[in-house]
Design a protein around this motif. Structure first.
Motif, PDB file in Angstrom:
ATOM      1  N   ARG A  71     -10.332   6.487 -14.135  1.00  0.00           N
ATOM      2  CA  ARG A  71      -9.985   5.417 -13.480  1.00  0.00           C
ATOM      3  C   ARG A  71      -9.830   5.585 -11.908  1.00  0.00           C
ATOM      4  N   PHE A  72      -9.591   6.817 -11.519  1.00  0.00           N
ATOM      5  CA  PHE A  72      -9.594   7.389 -10.147  1.00  0.00           C
ATOM      6  C   PHE A  72     -10.560   8.090  -9.857  1.00  0.00           C
ATOM      7  N   ARG A  91       2.079   6.858  -1.082  1.00  0.00           N
ATOM      8  CA  ARG A  91       1.236   6.078  -0.300  1.00  0.00           C
ATOM      9  C   ARG A  91      -0.069   5.853  -0.876  1.00  0.00           C
ATOM     10  N   GLY A  92      -0.943   4.783  -0.759  1.00  0.00           N
ATOM     11  CA  GLY A  92      -2.165   4.540  -1.030  1.00  0.00           C
ATOM     12  C   GLY A  92      -2.578   5.104  -2.436  1.00  0.00           C
ATOM     13  N   ARG A  93      -3.474   5.932  -2.753  1.00  0.00           N
ATOM     14  CA  ARG A  93      -4.006   6.268  -4.277  1.00  0.00           C
ATOM     15  C   ARG A  93      -2.496   6.692  -4.906  1.00  0.00           C
ATOM     16  N   SER A  94      -1.792   7.639  -4.399  1.00  0.00           N
ATOM     17  CA  SER A  94      -0.763   8.213  -5.129  1.00  0.00           C
ATOM     18  C   SER A  94       0.176   6.833  -5.697  1.00  0.00           C
ATOM     19  N   ARG A  95       0.104   5.683  -4.795  1.00  0.00           N
ATOM     20  CA  ARG A  95       1.044   4.599  -5.386  1.00  0.00           C
ATOM     21  C   ARG A  95       0.152   3.940  -6.383  1.00  0.00           C
ATOM     22  N   GLU A  96      -1.116   3.776  -6.468  1.00  0.00           N
ATOM     23  CA  GLU A  96      -2.061   3.254  -7.426  1.00  0.00           C
ATOM     24  C   GLU A  96      -1.748   4.122  -8.704  1.00  0.00           C
ATOM     25  N   ILE A  97      -1.930   5.268  -8.549  1.00  0.00           N
ATOM     26  CA  ILE A  97      -1.757   6.386  -9.784  1.00  0.00           C
ATOM     27  C   ILE A  97      -0.494   5.946 -10.559  1.00  0.00           C
ATOM     28  N   GLY A 152     -11.146  12.601  -7.305  1.00  0.00           N
ATOM     29  CA  GLY A 152     -10.306  13.740  -7.176  1.00  0.00           C
ATOM     30  C   GLY A 152     -10.789  14.885  -8.177  1.00  0.00           C
ATOM     31  N   PHE A 199      -5.178  16.572  -9.458  1.00  0.00           N
ATOM     32  CA  PHE A 199      -4.606  15.734 -10.454  1.00  0.00           C
ATOM     33  C   PHE A 199      -3.246  16.017 -11.104  1.00  0.00           C
ATOM     34  N   ASP A 247       0.851  -1.197  -0.201  1.00  0.00           N
ATOM     35  CA  ASP A 247      -0.051   0.196  -0.117  1.00  0.00           C
ATOM     36  C   ASP A 247       0.903   1.301   0.069  1.00  0.00           C
TER      37      ASP A 247
END
Ligand code: SF4
Length: 586
Positions: free
Chosen positions: A549-550, A527-533, A553, A558, A508
């Motif tokens: 996709r996200f 972390r979290g969403r930043s990692r996923e992006i 935000g 973005f 994560d």
């Protein structure tokens, strides 16, 4: 003839010998590789130095053909040999080449030979003509035929006109034309076949290409290994790399600077299973594990099946091949699993408008993605940046220089200074690229008679237009590439160290490790969403795709995030798309 790489046989000779043996088994064919003897005579280091320089390699044999141009030849050889290993004297080098040629020509078996054929590719023209002249003088009964990519079409016709020691010239693919020529010389057929030219005219029209490459036998490399073991190889064990071919021609064929396909009319490919069988048999026969594909471009779908088959074989074979940008990471990893260790890719430019004018059919993002994917797949990428392309603008050079600042996280590219290729689309319409005149190349005019230089026998034209402006325009790009190469040479890393920009995934959160040019190292945490992006951006995506996709935000948040990572050189941005540059490091 000199100057091919010394660690490999000629696929042209191997293929022609095997084809003749299959269709005319009563013809005895003996292949010679005089470049091995020249490397032995000069020493391998000096040979390699000369072989890497077109003008030097041709100039050293030009003296044996055009003594009237001795002054120009001496000046060119002196200047180009200045940085050669061992500080050789140009006159002594020419003397050694001369001596080697005399020994080559004096071999007694020429007496019983009917036809001597030369395969002529880049850097081989004047060594070939010098050998043909001496052979014909010593053994007047010999018929001499030239063929190969460097004497196709108009250039070939000019050579026939100007060099009486050449009796026949094969223009285009060699197999059927050479077979037909042998049958004609043996009195079996009344007419010359297609693709064979004489001073009196052409044979039966255009060369007949082989539509189905499954008809081709395995190249016969036995003469190369025999010659190697008696000479150079006995003193210096070489790792031999065997040439193999998957396809002939180029499926793209639209690059405006390219003249690599003058000898082919169409593009054809073998099946994956045929190539796999050939490779396995060659490996077994010669105890070799290294192969180089001679293709202009590897046919991607068939190559995927081929590398899968090699991977299943469990053999540790290694390959070199040329590919185009646009290949997926999944496919590249599959190629790597089957042994593709090194690729050459036509990167050529890091400016979209310049790539479009070159006719590459790729974008800067495609190029950067290929560099990233090659690193992730563990494939060594060799790529060139063409500088001083006629008509290129300040903005295009500036875009390239700016991209280089970001791309230093990847292994460096090389610089290739633009040259105008004879027969290329650009040469057919030079004015469209701001080229005013296409005189003979300046160096060509110094080493050979002017009327021959006007025929562009090395397939390179001179060009006049904006050359000095281009030299100044691309100076900064040259400087940055040189600094990039120095940076990599000076990197104190072991094979177990990560590349300059890599990440490790904590599930994560993500830790991105970034080496800066001075040697210091930063660690960025997402972390979290930043990692996923960041992980989603391992494929180039635009803002709309990211927002879809996200969800949740705002567009502004973005953009802020993406721009921040772009500023830190963790992302590459072009034409509204972003790409994550770091590669996983396990
Ligand atoms: S440069 Fe390569 S891809 Fe482009 S046309 Fe020539 S062979 Fe094909």
């Amino acid at each position: 003839m000199p100057w091919p790489l010394i660690d490999r046989p000629s696929i042209q000779l191997g293929a022609l010998k095997a084809y003749l043996a299959r269709h005319e088994p009563r013809v005895t064919v003996r292949c010679h590789h005089p470049y091995l003897g020249v490397a032995e005579t000069l020493g391998v280091e000096l040979y390699r130095f000369i072989a890497s320089d077109l003008w030097l390699s041709e100039t050293l044999y030009a003296g044996l053909l055009f003594p009237e141009c001795a002054e120009g030849q001496r000046a060119v050889a002196r200047r180009r040999l200045r940085k050669a290993p061992g500080d050789p004297d140009p006159a002594e080098v020419v003397e050694s080449l001369h001596g080697h040629l005399e020994r080559f020509v004096a071999q007694p078996h020429w007496e019983e030979t009917r036809l001597v054929g030369f395969s002529v590719c880049f850097h081989q023209l004047f060594s070939t003509l010098a050998a043909a002249r001496r052979l014909k003088r010593r053994w007047p009964h010999l018929a001499v035929v030239l063929g190969g990519s460097a004497c196709t079409g108009r250039v070939g016709r000019e050579l026939l006109t100007r060099f009486p020691e050449v009796d026949f010239l094969v223009t285009g693919e060699g197999e059927r034309s050479l077979l037909g020529l042998c049958r004609n010389l043996a009195g079996k057929t009344p007419d010359l076949p297609g693709g064979v030219m004489t001073r009196e005219g052409e044979g039966g029209g255009a060369c007949e290409e082989i539509d189905d490459l499954a008809e081709l036998p395995l190249p016969d490399y036995r003469d190369f290994f025999a010659e190697l073991s008696e000479g150079l190889g006995a003193r210096m064990p070489l790792k031999v790399v065997l040439p193999v071919e998957f396809s002939r021609g180029c499926a793209w064929r639209k690059c405006r600077f390219c003249n690599l396909n003058l000898q082919w009319r169409g593009c054809r490919s073998k099946s994956a299973s045929q190539v796999a069988e050939e490779v396995m048999e060659l490996a077994r026969r010669h105890l070799c594990l290294d192969f180089t594909f001679t293709d202009n471009l590897l046919p991607p779908a068939e190559a995927e099946r081929f590398f899968a088959e090699i991977s299943r074989s469990g053999k540790d074979l290694r390959f070199f091949a040329e590919i185009r940008a646009g290949i997926s990471l999944r496919r590249l990893k599959g190629f790597r699993a089957g042994g593709l260790a090194t690729v050459q890719a036509g990167i050529e430019a890091l400016s979209n408008s310049l790539l479009a004018r070159m006719g590459k059919g790729t974008t800067v993002m495609d190029n950067v993605l290929l560099m990233r994917n090659a690193l992730e797949a563990g494939v060594e990428l060799k790529g060139n940046l063409i500088v001083e392309f006629p008509g290129s603008t300040d903005q295009e050079a500036a875009e390239t220089a700016a991209a280089l600042d970001v791309l230093i996280c990847f292994p460096p590219l090389d610089i290739a200074t633009f040259f105008l290729g004879f027969g290329s689309p650009m040469a057919a319409d030079p004015a469209a690229f701001g080229i005013r005149r296409t005189p003979p190349h300046r160096t060509a005019q110094r080493i050979m008679p002017r009327d021959l230089a006007r025929c562009h026998p090395f397939l390179i034209l001179g060009h006049e237009g904006d050359r000095s402006a281009q030299r100044a325009r691309w100076r900064e790009v040259r400087r940055k590439v040189a600094a990039w190469q120095r940076l990599y040479r000076g990197r104190k890393s072991t094979p177990f160290d990560p590349p300059p920009l890599s990440f490790r995934d904590g599930g994560d959160f993500l830790v991105i490790r970034q080496e800066l040019p001075g040697g210091s190292v930063l660690h960025h945490r997402l972390r979290g969403r930043s990692r996923e992006i960041y992980l989603a951006l391992r494929q180039p995506l635009d803002l709309d795709r990211l927002l879809a996709r996200f969800p949740g935000g705002t567009r502004e948040s973005f953009v802020r995030f993406l721009e921040e990572l772009t500023r830190k050189r963790l992302l590459f941005q072009d034409q509204g798309k972003w790409l994550a540059l770091a590669v996983p490091w396990w």
